[in-house]
Design an enzyme around this catalytic site. Sequence first.
Site, PDB file in Angstrom:
ATOM      1  N   ASP A  52      46.567 107.514  88.128  1.00  0.00           N
ATOM      2  CA  ASP A  52      45.095 107.601  89.080  1.00  0.00           C
ATOM      3  C   ASP A  52      45.017 106.763  90.150  1.00  0.00           C
ATOM      4  OD1 ASP A  52      42.931 109.198  89.095  1.00  0.00           O
ATOM      5  OD2 ASP A  52      42.031 108.702  87.359  1.00  0.00           O
ATOM      6  N   HIS A 110      37.451 109.743  79.844  1.00  0.00           N
ATOM      7  CA  HIS A 110      37.971 109.186  81.330  1.00  0.00           C
ATOM      8  C   HIS A 110      37.059 109.324  82.199  1.00  0.00           C
ATOM      9  CE1 HIS A 110      41.383 109.430  84.527  1.00  0.00           C
ATOM     10  NE2 HIS A 110      40.263 109.624  85.213  1.00  0.00           N
ATOM     11  N   CYS A 128      38.457 108.332  94.886  1.00  0.00           N
ATOM     12  CA  CYS A 128      37.772 109.461  94.496  1.00  0.00           C
ATOM     13  C   CYS A 128      38.096 110.120  95.833  1.00  0.00           C
ATOM     14  CB  CYS A 128      36.429 109.698  94.136  1.00  0.00           C
ATOM     15  SG  CYS A 128      35.920 111.421  94.132  1.00  0.00           S
TER      16      CYS A 128
HETATM   17 ZN    ZN Z   1      40.604 110.078  87.042  1.00  0.00          ZN
END
Ligand code: ZN
Length: 309
Positions: free
Chosen positions: A14, A209, A242
């Site tokens: 991630d 998560h 993000c």
């Molecule tokens: Zn994530």
Amino acid sequence: MNEKVTLREVGLRDGLQMIQHFMPTDRKKAWIAAEHAAGLRAVEATSMVPPKLLPQLADAEEVVAYAATLPGLRVTALVLNLRGAERGLKTPAHKLNYVVSVSDAHSRANVRRSTEEAIEDFKRIVALLKTVDQAKRPALGVGLATAFGCTIQGKVDEGRVADIAARLVEGGADEIALADTVGYGDPAQVKRLFRRVKPITGDRPLFAHFHNTRGLGLANVLAALEEGVRYFDASLGGLGGCPYAPGATGNVTMEDCVFMLEQMGFETGIDLAKLLQVRKTVEKDLPGVPFYGDVARAGVPKTYRALAA
Ligand code: ZN
């Protein structure tokens, strides 16, 4: 005996997928080895995506193969489709983690297919895994992305999250994760949704998560903890971000999670002092990349249980 909580490092997947430059494979291995030495026992080591799409993770096979040599470390590889699962099966990964986005709009934007099509692919992956001898077969986890909201469509219906979780469990998922992909979740919502999904997953591990996009990461961890969740994803230094919220912070910070959980009397198995040393090393390996987290900044207090013990 303190109650155990499993923390899974997801920064190598991630986190690194959000960083433009390639972290050398030997530095990724050093990171995993050092965090393992600090007590980490679960890692999402990489994603089986075509190197053309994510050159940062072009060494996926080598990283998984190395991580699987570390004693007691449960190694997960993310797979986004059947082809990824085929690749993952050729590695010694203990678990393949597939993703279904609950928001149809997010699913189409992210992987260019509907949520239903993603569930169809899940069924094909289950069928593929069934061709492998059960003793050698990796577990199959499924992360429900955008379970707490979506940057494109906004609200995501909680009943739909529960329905999809039920279909995946019936279809053969060994684990479920509820993912706040874009950092929209709040503690009250987290409580409601985990309370609803927990009876569906039963004895299967149920992961949370969370991203700390808007500062509610740890609050959401606590909310899920209070609903009985004992599996959490986190990343060293809160790495990540993000793609739909420029400048946003990443996953919940591993160091802060360890601190909170241990201080509350839970057992993570992770040595916080050693973990903070790992952070320093990885920070040097990723120049220019922002690292987050309050414990690293303020230090471990004198009342910390591991020091007092
Ligand atoms: Zn994530």
